[in-house]
Design a protein around this motif. Structure first.
Motif, mmCIF file in Angstrom:
data_model
loop_
_atom_site.group_PDB
_atom_site.id
_atom_site.type_symbol
_atom_site.label_atom_id
_atom_site.label_comp_id
_atom_site.label_asym_id
_atom_site.label_seq_id
_atom_site.Cartn_x
_atom_site.Cartn_y
_atom_site.Cartn_z
ATOM 1 N N TYR A 154 0.828 -1.198 0.000
ATOM 2 C CA TYR A 154 0.000 0.000 0.000
ATOM 3 C C TYR A 154 0.862 1.247 0.000
ATOM 4 O O TYR A 154 2.040 1.219 0.328
ATOM 5 C CB TYR A 154 -0.944 0.013 1.202
ATOM 6 C CG TYR A 154 -0.243 0.137 2.524
ATOM 7 C CD1 TYR A 154 -0.021 1.393 3.088
ATOM 8 C CD2 TYR A 154 0.220 -0.975 3.210
ATOM 9 C CE1 TYR A 154 0.642 1.529 4.295
ATOM 10 C CE2 TYR A 154 0.874 -0.861 4.420
ATOM 11 C CZ TYR A 154 1.083 0.383 4.953
ATOM 12 O OH TYR A 154 1.740 0.520 6.143
ATOM 13 N N GLN A 155 0.227 2.342 -0.364
ATOM 14 C CA GLN A 155 0.849 3.655 -0.327
ATOM 15 C C GLN A 155 -0.190 4.652 0.148
ATOM 16 O O GLN A 155 -1.305 4.694 -0.381
ATOM 17 C CB GLN A 155 1.360 4.055 -1.712
ATOM 18 C CG GLN A 155 1.985 5.416 -1.747
ATOM 19 C CD GLN A 155 2.495 5.790 -3.135
ATOM 20 O OE1 GLN A 155 2.593 4.953 -4.021
ATOM 21 N NE2 GLN A 155 2.803 7.052 -3.320
ATOM 22 N N ASN A 156 0.164 5.444 1.142
ATOM 23 C CA ASN A 156 -0.704 6.500 1.649
ATOM 24 C C ASN A 156 -0.025 7.846 1.425
ATOM 25 O O ASN A 156 1.154 8.008 1.731
ATOM 26 C CB ASN A 156 -0.981 6.337 3.147
ATOM 27 C CG ASN A 156 -1.870 5.160 3.437
ATOM 28 O OD1 ASN A 156 -2.583 4.682 2.575
ATOM 29 N ND2 ASN A 156 -1.841 4.683 4.666
ATOM 30 N N ASP A 157 -0.764 8.786 0.892
ATOM 31 C CA ASP A 157 -0.278 10.149 0.702
ATOM 32 C C ASP A 157 -1.259 11.100 1.367
ATOM 33 O O ASP A 157 -2.467 10.905 1.276
ATOM 34 C CB ASP A 157 -0.176 10.492 -0.783
ATOM 35 C CG ASP A 157 0.842 9.631 -1.505
ATOM 36 O OD1 ASP A 157 1.991 9.561 -1.044
ATOM 37 O OD2 ASP A 157 0.484 9.024 -2.536
ATOM 38 N N VAL A 158 -0.731 12.123 2.032
ATOM 39 C CA VAL A 158 -1.577 13.113 2.704
ATOM 40 C C VAL A 158 -1.404 14.445 1.988
ATOM 41 O O VAL A 158 -0.288 14.876 1.718
ATOM 42 C CB VAL A 158 -1.207 13.241 4.192
ATOM 43 C CG1 VAL A 158 -2.082 14.286 4.869
ATOM 44 C CG2 VAL A 158 -1.340 11.906 4.896
ATOM 45 N N LYS A 159 -2.544 15.092 1.697
ATOM 46 C CA LYS A 159 -2.535 16.407 1.048
ATOM 47 C C LYS A 159 -3.279 17.404 1.939
ATOM 48 O O LYS A 159 -4.211 17.042 2.643
ATOM 49 C CB LYS A 159 -3.221 16.335 -0.322
ATOM 50 C CG LYS A 159 -2.440 15.512 -1.319
ATOM 51 C CD LYS A 159 -3.066 15.579 -2.682
ATOM 52 C CE LYS A 159 -2.204 14.815 -3.670
ATOM 53 N NZ LYS A 159 -2.762 14.842 -5.001
ATOM 54 N N ASP A 160 -2.871 18.647 1.851
ATOM 55 C CA ASP A 160 -3.495 19.743 2.610
ATOM 56 C C ASP A 160 -3.475 19.464 4.109
ATOM 57 O O ASP A 160 -4.487 19.596 4.797
ATOM 58 C CB ASP A 160 -4.927 19.984 2.116
ATOM 59 C CG ASP A 160 -4.979 20.297 0.642
ATOM 60 O OD1 ASP A 160 -4.105 21.029 0.164
ATOM 61 O OD2 ASP A 160 -5.892 19.799 -0.042
ATOM 62 N N LEU A 161 -2.316 19.089 4.612
ATOM 63 C CA LEU A 161 -2.134 18.732 6.016
ATOM 64 C C LEU A 161 -2.575 19.867 6.935
ATOM 65 O O LEU A 161 -2.213 21.025 6.722
ATOM 66 C CB LEU A 161 -0.659 18.393 6.243
ATOM 67 C CG LEU A 161 -0.290 17.634 7.485
ATOM 68 C CD1 LEU A 161 -0.988 16.274 7.512
ATOM 69 C CD2 LEU A 161 1.210 17.430 7.545
ATOM 70 N N LEU A 162 -3.352 19.538 7.950
ATOM 71 C CA LEU A 162 -3.860 20.531 8.903
ATOM 72 C C LEU A 162 -2.925 20.584 10.115
ATOM 73 O O LEU A 162 -3.150 19.905 11.123
ATOM 74 C CB LEU A 162 -5.280 20.168 9.344
ATOM 75 C CG LEU A 162 -6.344 20.283 8.277
ATOM 76 C CD1 LEU A 162 -7.677 19.742 8.778
ATOM 77 C CD2 LEU A 162 -6.501 21.717 7.818
ATOM 78 N N ILE A 163 -1.874 21.374 10.008
ATOM 79 C CA ILE A 163 -0.948 21.560 11.122
ATOM 80 C C ILE A 163 -0.632 23.044 11.234
ATOM 81 O O ILE A 163 -0.779 23.807 10.287
ATOM 82 C CB ILE A 163 0.370 20.767 10.931
ATOM 83 C CG1 ILE A 163 1.077 21.171 9.645
ATOM 84 C CG2 ILE A 163 0.114 19.283 10.959
ATOM 85 C CD1 ILE A 163 2.464 20.579 9.485
ATOM 86 N N ASN A 164 -0.193 23.433 12.426
ATOM 87 C CA ASN A 164 0.241 24.820 12.596
ATOM 88 C C ASN A 164 1.538 25.019 11.834
ATOM 89 O O ASN A 164 2.425 24.172 11.859
ATOM 90 C CB ASN A 164 0.461 25.145 14.076
ATOM 91 C CG ASN A 164 -0.833 25.365 14.803
ATOM 92 O OD1 ASN A 164 -1.775 25.911 14.251
ATOM 93 N ND2 ASN A 164 -0.885 24.944 16.044
ATOM 94 N N ARG A 165 1.650 26.143 11.166
ATOM 95 C CA ARG A 165 2.838 26.471 10.382
ATOM 96 C C ARG A 165 3.517 27.684 11.016
ATOM 97 O O ARG A 165 2.850 28.662 11.366
ATOM 98 C CB ARG A 165 2.421 26.779 8.953
ATOM 99 C CG ARG A 165 3.558 27.022 8.051
ATOM 100 C CD ARG A 165 3.082 27.146 6.638
ATOM 101 N NE ARG A 165 4.221 27.464 5.799
ATOM 102 C CZ ARG A 165 4.119 27.829 4.553
ATOM 103 N NH1 ARG A 165 2.933 27.926 3.992
ATOM 104 N NH2 ARG A 165 5.179 28.102 3.848
ATOM 105 N N VAL A 166 4.815 27.615 11.162
ATOM 106 C CA VAL A 166 5.561 28.717 11.761
ATOM 107 C C VAL A 166 5.553 29.910 10.802
ATOM 108 O O VAL A 166 5.779 29.756 9.607
ATOM 109 C CB VAL A 166 7.011 28.276 12.059
ATOM 110 C CG1 VAL A 166 7.824 29.440 12.603
ATOM 111 C CG2 VAL A 166 7.024 27.123 13.044
ATOM 112 N N ILE A 167 5.227 31.087 11.366
ATOM 113 C CA ILE A 167 5.237 32.327 10.579
ATOM 114 C C ILE A 167 6.099 33.357 11.314
ATOM 115 O O ILE A 167 6.443 33.173 12.484
ATOM 116 C CB ILE A 167 3.813 32.874 10.346
ATOM 117 C CG1 ILE A 167 3.089 33.130 11.672
ATOM 118 C CG2 ILE A 167 3.011 31.920 9.478
ATOM 119 C CD1 ILE A 167 1.738 33.773 11.525
ATOM 120 N N ALA A 168 6.433 34.415 10.639
ATOM 121 C CA ALA A 168 7.254 35.468 11.243
ATOM 122 C C ALA A 168 6.514 36.084 12.431
ATOM 123 O O ALA A 168 5.357 36.507 12.291
ATOM 124 C CB ALA A 168 7.572 36.535 10.204
#
Length: 174
Positions: A153-167
């Motif tokens: 099998y192969q699993n791919d995740v798109k549009d991951l819902l995680i906090n992203r570091v910003i300035a």
């Protein structure tokens, strides 16, 4: 003008799905499903996610050329594809939210409550998608005494819902 009001609202989730199953001579099998999920955690333009899936299988043990091999009880090849959604984030992150400041400040000799922004609005949040692809073999031998299942099998995740570091110069770090 005036004081902001608060509203206590819970998030909502609606889901619908349809499935079609097909079998021909118990040899050729197919299943197709589509699921629609709507979540109030996303802005109205991104509220609904649509997640299709399908699988096909070929039961080789039902074929005439396999019936001579009497030690094989069952043998089936499988292929599948499917998408699933994730909305496990905080409620209403697409909206700007405020918190009443516990220390009011003086404005024109009147104590005025202050409000602070608690989160940045993100109207672009949308469903996270996991796309799964699978190929497999089910094999039963010696009147089902020995069973073997092999999967790749192969699993791919798109549009991951995680906090992203910003300035942090804008007052937030993520």
């Amino acid at each position: 003008p005036g004081f902001p009001t608060s509203l206590d609202v819970s998030s909502r989730l609606n889901s619908f799905f349809s499935r079609i199953n097909y079998a021909y001579k118990d040899k050729y099998l197919a299943t197709f499903t589509v699921r629609a999920d709507g979540s109030s955690k996303f802005a109205p333009a991104n509220r609904w996610g649509y997640f299709p899936s399908g699988s096909v299988a070929w039961r080789l043990s039902q074929e005439d050329f396999m019936k001579k091999l009497d030690f094989i009880s069952d043998m089936k090849l499988r292929l599948s594809y499917g998408e699933s959604g994730n909305n496990r984030i905080g409620d209403f992150l697409y909206m700007q939210s405020f918190l009443s400041n516990t220390y009011p400040y003086g404005l024109n000799e009147v104590m005025t409550p202050g409000y602070v922004v608690t989160q940045l609005a993100n109207v672009n949040l949308k469903w996270e998608r996991t796309i799964s692809k699978n190929a497999g073999l089910d094999l039963s031998l010696f009147r089902n005494r020995v069973q073997l299942t092999v999967d790749a099998y192969q699993n791919d995740v798109k549009d991951l819902l995680i906090n992203r570091v910003i300035a942090p110069t804008n007052g937030f770090s993520s």
